[in-house]
Design a protein around this motif. Structure first.
Motif, mmCIF file in Angstrom:
data_model
loop_
_atom_site.group_PDB
_atom_site.id
_atom_site.type_symbol
_atom_site.label_atom_id
_atom_site.label_comp_id
_atom_site.label_asym_id
_atom_site.label_seq_id
_atom_site.Cartn_x
_atom_site.Cartn_y
_atom_site.Cartn_z
ATOM 1 N N GLN A 30 0.841 -1.199 0.000
ATOM 2 C CA GLN A 30 0.000 0.000 0.000
ATOM 3 C C GLN A 30 0.871 1.241 0.000
ATOM 4 O OE1 GLN A 30 -2.719 -0.092 3.330
ATOM 5 N NE2 GLN A 30 -3.225 -2.261 3.027
ATOM 6 N N ALA A 31 0.294 2.333 -0.501
ATOM 7 C CA ALA A 31 0.984 3.622 -0.443
ATOM 8 C C ALA A 31 1.308 3.937 1.011
ATOM 9 C CB ALA A 31 0.115 4.709 -1.048
ATOM 10 N N GLY A 32 2.504 4.434 1.241
ATOM 11 C CA GLY A 32 2.948 4.733 2.599
ATOM 12 C C GLY A 32 3.805 3.642 3.207
ATOM 13 N N HIS A 33 3.763 2.433 2.641
ATOM 14 C CA HIS A 33 4.642 1.384 3.134
ATOM 15 C C HIS A 33 6.100 1.790 2.935
ATOM 16 C CE1 HIS A 33 1.685 -2.295 3.120
ATOM 17 N NE2 HIS A 33 1.516 -1.482 4.145
ATOM 18 N N ALA A 34 6.948 1.337 3.850
ATOM 19 C CA ALA A 34 8.366 1.676 3.793
ATOM 20 C C ALA A 34 9.116 0.714 2.881
ATOM 21 C CB ALA A 34 8.968 1.636 5.195
ATOM 22 N N VAL A 35 10.226 1.206 2.314
ATOM 23 C CA VAL A 35 11.109 0.396 1.485
ATOM 24 C C VAL A 35 12.476 0.348 2.160
ATOM 25 C CG1 VAL A 35 12.158 0.088 -0.774
ATOM 26 C CG2 VAL A 35 9.879 1.111 -0.588
ATOM 27 N N VAL A 36 12.954 -0.861 2.449
ATOM 28 C CA VAL A 36 14.256 -1.061 3.073
ATOM 29 C C VAL A 36 15.223 -1.581 2.028
ATOM 30 C CG1 VAL A 36 15.531 -2.406 4.795
ATOM 31 C CG2 VAL A 36 13.279 -1.453 5.362
ATOM 32 N N ALA A 37 16.413 -0.984 1.968
ATOM 33 C CA ALA A 37 17.439 -1.379 1.005
ATOM 34 C C ALA A 37 18.518 -2.206 1.683
ATOM 35 C CB ALA A 37 18.059 -0.146 0.364
ATOM 36 N N LEU A 38 19.029 -3.212 0.957
ATOM 37 C CA LEU A 38 20.191 -3.981 1.385
ATOM 38 C C LEU A 38 21.349 -3.637 0.456
ATOM 39 C CD1 LEU A 38 17.564 -5.829 2.108
ATOM 40 C CD2 LEU A 38 19.301 -7.561 2.600
ATOM 41 N N ARG A 39 22.488 -3.359 1.041
ATOM 42 C CA ARG A 39 23.642 -2.931 0.253
ATOM 43 C C ARG A 39 24.238 -4.107 -0.519
ATOM 44 N NH1 ARG A 39 29.197 -2.754 0.768
ATOM 45 N NH2 ARG A 39 30.199 -1.028 -0.359
ATOM 46 N N SER A 40 24.689 -3.813 -1.735
ATOM 47 C CA SER A 40 25.429 -4.785 -2.534
ATOM 48 C C SER A 40 26.898 -4.378 -2.581
ATOM 49 C CB SER A 40 24.878 -4.852 -3.965
ATOM 50 O OG SER A 40 25.728 -5.649 -4.774
ATOM 51 N N PRO A 41 27.822 -5.283 -2.250
ATOM 52 C CA PRO A 41 29.247 -4.949 -2.293
ATOM 53 C C PRO A 41 29.904 -5.198 -3.642
ATOM 54 C CG PRO A 41 28.966 -7.106 -1.320
ATOM 55 C CD PRO A 41 27.581 -6.606 -1.647
ATOM 56 N N SER A 42 29.109 -5.521 -4.672
ATOM 57 C CA SER A 42 29.683 -5.869 -5.970
ATOM 58 C C SER A 42 28.679 -5.575 -7.083
ATOM 59 C CB SER A 42 30.049 -7.360 -6.006
ATOM 60 O OG SER A 42 28.879 -8.167 -6.000
ATOM 61 N N PHE A 43 29.139 -5.767 -8.329
ATOM 62 C CA PHE A 43 28.254 -5.659 -9.484
ATOM 63 C C PHE A 43 27.254 -6.809 -9.526
ATOM 64 C CE2 PHE A 43 31.544 -2.812 -10.835
ATOM 65 C CZ PHE A 43 31.008 -1.995 -11.802
ATOM 66 N N ARG A 44 27.413 -7.825 -8.707
ATOM 67 C CA ARG A 44 26.672 -9.074 -8.788
ATOM 68 C C ARG A 44 26.966 -9.722 -10.139
ATOM 69 N NH1 ARG A 44 23.806 -9.824 -4.514
ATOM 70 N NH2 ARG A 44 22.184 -11.222 -5.295
ATOM 71 N N SER A 45 25.995 -10.293 -10.824
ATOM 72 C CA SER A 45 26.264 -10.922 -12.120
ATOM 73 C C SER A 45 25.466 -10.235 -13.216
ATOM 74 C CB SER A 45 25.927 -12.419 -12.081
ATOM 75 O OG SER A 45 27.014 -13.147 -11.578
ATOM 76 N N ASN A 46 25.446 -8.909 -13.162
ATOM 77 C CA ASN A 46 24.665 -8.145 -14.136
ATOM 78 C C ASN A 46 25.413 -6.875 -14.528
ATOM 79 O OD1 ASN A 46 22.553 -9.329 -11.925
ATOM 80 N ND2 ASN A 46 21.884 -9.658 -14.026
ATOM 81 N N GLY A 47 25.164 -6.436 -15.742
ATOM 82 C CA GLY A 47 25.761 -5.189 -16.202
ATOM 83 C C GLY A 47 27.168 -5.328 -16.734
ATOM 84 N N TYR A 48 27.616 -6.550 -16.946
ATOM 85 C CA TYR A 48 29.004 -6.745 -17.365
ATOM 86 C C TYR A 48 29.243 -6.415 -18.834
ATOM 87 C CZ TYR A 48 30.703 -8.341 -12.930
ATOM 88 O OH TYR A 48 31.095 -8.371 -11.609
ATOM 89 N N SER A 49 28.215 -6.469 -19.652
ATOM 90 C CA SER A 49 28.412 -6.094 -21.050
ATOM 91 C C SER A 49 28.805 -4.621 -21.150
ATOM 92 C CB SER A 49 27.145 -6.371 -21.858
ATOM 93 O OG SER A 49 26.896 -7.759 -21.943
#
Length: 368
Positions: free
Chosen positions: A184-203
């Protein structure tokens, strides 16, 4: 309108990829009736996610498939293969937990041009370590020698592609998979940090590094503020993916209310988060984690715009969790207790679209 590969910096179109995926899933969905009322019946209402539910009587399982992609070339260049298992498990286990399925088992397939025992041993040792971290059992696998059907960096001991399929069980606290439908509108969004590129965006990353430093870009000295940890650009690019499934499982074990989880992979924050924004909702994210130093440095030396970077890379945020505002602090505390960097990143809005307020300015995606 779709963008052709020649018109964007990564050499491929996210929009066209999404369209092809929707079309492929459309064909797959036409087979669901084969198992209606039988063991293995798929769920009909989880479109847009990276995993799906299959039912065996009262047992509700999730299934997800993915691979490492062109990050493999970085490992080939550095002749270092013992961290790739974290990437392989993260791509499937974190897709499962994003829908509320606790990962349990994984099967993998390694397609090689020719077999090198030592390289495979490094790969599987790393997969073993990652599986122990994620509490997953590796219960199937295959190695296929395909000759010149498999290519890669010419100087590698072995060229290969590595993919996996994982299954998980719906967490017992959930009546249905997490999809964003209860948000619902007003719900909070919590972020988790990424220490790397993961496996995406390498191109995009490899294309930029090739242009800047030539064929042996992996040996070029890296000059970001974390250069003590990553002496070369190859080292910076090979940093393994963090697996988030244990942390999200701990939230569910604690009974904390979750209304949606987005695994930030290809397509960046906005494209992936919009998959869990149902019922016309949007989001304002004004407290995301800062971009990783290597990402920031690539933008600076490669002339990559913030709009492009946030579309192709996770920019320091690997997962987003939707919870009730009153529970946000408890969710952050629980994630930190599990060893993850977490913070409240913003909130959901009644207006569609995703707005990112970051150091580079305000970026808007979708209808906002």
């Amino acid at each position: 309108m779709s963008t052709s590969p020649s018109e964007n910096p990564a050499g491929y179109s996210i929009e066209e990829g999404n369209a092809a995926s929707r079309n492929a899933y459309g064909w797959a969905k036409k087979t669901f009736a084969n198992r209606t009322g039988l063991p293995g019946e798929p769920a009909q209402d989880l479109d847009g996610g990276f995993s799906n539910e299959i039912r065996f009587g009262a047992e509700r399982l999730g299934i997800s498939s993915d691979g490492i992609g062109t990050k493999i070339e970085v490992a080939e260049r550095l002749n270092r293969y013992d961290t790739l298992g974290y990437d392989l498990i993260a791509m499937t286990a974190d897709d499962l937990i994003a829908a509320g399925f606790v990962p349990t088992n994984l099967s993998n397939i390694i397609d090689v041009n020719h077999l090198d025992y030592g390289v495979v041993d490094q790969m599987m040792r790393g997969l073993h370590d990652a599986a122990n971290f994620a509490k997953v059992a590796i219960t199937g696998g295959e190695i296929a020698e395909l000759g010149n059907r498999i290519g890669g960096w010419p100087g590698a001991q072995m060229n290969f592609n590595w993919c996996s399929t994982a299954i998980g069980v719906l967490h017992p606290s959930l009546a249905q998979p997490l999809s964003g439908k209860t948000a619902q509108a007003g719900h909070a969004v919590v972020a988790l940090r990424s220490p790397s590129f993961r496996s995406n965006g390498y191109s995009l990353a490899r294309k930029t590094l090739q242009k800047l430093f030539g064929d042996n870009w992996h040996e070029a000295p890296y000059d970001g503020p974390d250069a003590a940890e990553f002496p070369t650009w190859g080292d910076a690019m090979l940093a393994p993916s963090l697996i988030y499934s244990p942390g999200i499982t701990a939230l569910l074990d604690a009974g904390l209310p979750l209304h949606g989880v987005a695994h930030i992979t290809g397509g960046g924050v906005a494209d992936n988060f919009q998959r869990v924004l149902k019922n016309g909702l949007g989001a304002l994210l004004d407290n995301l984690f800062a971009p990783l130093p290597a990402m920031q440095r690539l933008c600076e030396v490669g002339g990559i715009s913030p709009e492009t970077a946030y579309l192709y890379w996770n920019m320091g945020t690997g997962m987003l969790v939707v919870t009730e505002a009153a529970s946000a602090a408890a969710v952050v505390a629980a994630l930190q207790a599990s060893g993850y960097d977490a913070q409240v990143a913003g909130h959901l809005t009644a207006e569609a679209g995703v707005t990112l307020r970051v150091g580079a300015g305000e970026l808007r995606y979708g209808a906002a």
